[in-house]
Scaffold this motif. Structure first.
Motif, mmCIF file in Angstrom:
data_model
loop_
_atom_site.group_PDB
_atom_site.id
_atom_site.type_symbol
_atom_site.label_atom_id
_atom_site.label_comp_id
_atom_site.label_asym_id
_atom_site.label_seq_id
_atom_site.Cartn_x
_atom_site.Cartn_y
_atom_site.Cartn_z
ATOM 1 N N THR A 51 0.853 -1.178 0.000
ATOM 2 C CA THR A 51 0.000 0.000 0.000
ATOM 3 C C THR A 51 0.891 1.231 0.000
ATOM 4 O OG1 THR A 51 -1.728 -1.144 1.234
ATOM 5 C CG2 THR A 51 -1.804 1.245 1.248
ATOM 6 N N ARG A 66 -2.835 6.106 -1.620
ATOM 7 C CA ARG A 66 -4.198 5.634 -1.887
ATOM 8 C C ARG A 66 -4.242 4.372 -2.720
ATOM 9 N NH1 ARG A 66 -8.260 10.407 -2.453
ATOM 10 N NH2 ARG A 66 -7.366 11.908 -1.039
ATOM 11 N N THR A 118 -3.385 0.394 -3.439
ATOM 12 C CA THR A 118 -3.048 -0.912 -2.860
ATOM 13 C C THR A 118 -2.981 -1.923 -3.992
ATOM 14 O OG1 THR A 118 -4.172 -0.398 -0.792
ATOM 15 C CG2 THR A 118 -3.770 -2.723 -1.264
ATOM 16 N N THR A 150 -6.690 -1.649 -5.538
ATOM 17 C CA THR A 150 -7.708 -0.630 -5.340
ATOM 18 C C THR A 150 -7.039 0.735 -5.312
ATOM 19 O OG1 THR A 150 -7.556 -0.770 -2.933
ATOM 20 C CG2 THR A 150 -9.222 -2.143 -3.996
ATOM 21 N N PHE A 151 -7.796 1.725 -5.700
ATOM 22 C CA PHE A 151 -7.371 3.117 -5.593
ATOM 23 C C PHE A 151 -8.456 3.849 -4.816
ATOM 24 C CE2 PHE A 151 -7.214 7.528 -6.951
ATOM 25 C CZ PHE A 151 -5.888 7.831 -6.727
ATOM 26 N N ASP A 152 -8.093 4.419 -3.673
ATOM 27 C CA ASP A 152 -9.060 5.101 -2.806
ATOM 28 C C ASP A 152 -9.474 6.432 -3.412
ATOM 29 O OD1 ASP A 152 -8.611 3.035 -1.064
ATOM 30 O OD2 ASP A 152 -7.320 4.179 0.277
ATOM 31 N N ASP A 185 -11.595 4.615 2.479
ATOM 32 C CA ASP A 185 -12.028 3.248 2.189
ATOM 33 C C ASP A 185 -13.529 3.181 1.920
ATOM 34 O OD1 ASP A 185 -12.967 3.674 4.710
ATOM 35 O OD2 ASP A 185 -11.934 1.990 5.634
ATOM 36 N N GLN A 229 -13.784 3.139 -3.636
ATOM 37 C CA GLN A 229 -12.527 2.797 -4.286
ATOM 38 C C GLN A 229 -12.785 2.316 -5.705
ATOM 39 O OE1 GLN A 229 -11.730 -0.380 -1.583
ATOM 40 N NE2 GLN A 229 -10.334 0.835 -0.333
ATOM 41 N N TYR A 263 -11.727 -0.552 -8.166
ATOM 42 C CA TYR A 263 -11.297 -1.921 -7.887
ATOM 43 C C TYR A 263 -11.006 -2.651 -9.190
ATOM 44 C CZ TYR A 263 -12.170 -6.854 -6.889
ATOM 45 O OH TYR A 263 -12.091 -8.212 -6.820
ATOM 46 N N GLY A 298 -15.929 -0.588 -1.600
ATOM 47 C CA GLY A 298 -15.917 0.329 -0.481
ATOM 48 C C GLY A 298 -16.389 -0.332 0.790
#
Length: 147
Positions: free
Chosen positions: A58, A61, A63, A109-111, A115, A118, A120, A144
């Motif tokens: 991570t 933002r 992961t 994922t990108f926030d 959380d 996101q 995905y 999310g």
């Protein structure tokens, strides 16, 4: 395209932070008569053992993870074939995997809003698709946490 890149850059945190590394795992045994079944009819295989190793990183933002998966499979038989539940639980042949299959799952994922919302993406592929009679997929969407 330039506007999209500019918007994404504005969503990134302004301060730099170190990356977080994680190593997750799942080791499981499927209980009798509730196992996952792969294939159909005479090719049906019961999933007896499941192992997943999932390293992830991570950074801000974003992961990203890669998971290696192993399935221990055996020929599927109906409940009547094994006899009672006791016979099934105590029969060593019921717990002996005949085949192993391997797969790789990666994604991230990108926030957008922590959380809560996101972007995905995930890609799943068996290591040898020609012999495993298995499926592969690429999934894109939003994810999310509700609460």
């Amino acid at each position: 395209m330039k506007k999209l890149i500019l918007c994404l850059l504005l969503l990134l945190p302004l301060t730099c932070s170190a990356a977080e590394l994680h190593l997750d795992y799942i080791a499981a045994i499927d209980p009798p008569h509730h196992e996952s079944i792969n294939g159909r009819w005479e090719q049906a295989l019961a999933e007896r053992y499941y192992l997943e190793i999932k390293p992830s990183i991570t950074l801000g933002r974003l992961t990203y993870y890669v998971a290696g998966i192993t399935y221990g499979l055996q020929e599927w038989h109906s409940t009547e074939w094994w006899g009672s539940d006791y016979d099934y639980w105590t029969n060593p042949d019921a717990w002996k995997p005949e085949k192993f299959r391997y797969a790789v799952r990666n994604g991230g994922t990108f926030d957008l809003i922590g959380d809560k919302l996101q972007i995905y993406s995930e890609y799943y592929v068996p290591v040898d698709r020609r012999t495993s009679h298995s499926f592969y997929y690429w999934r894109v969407g939003i994810s999310g946490r509700i609460f």
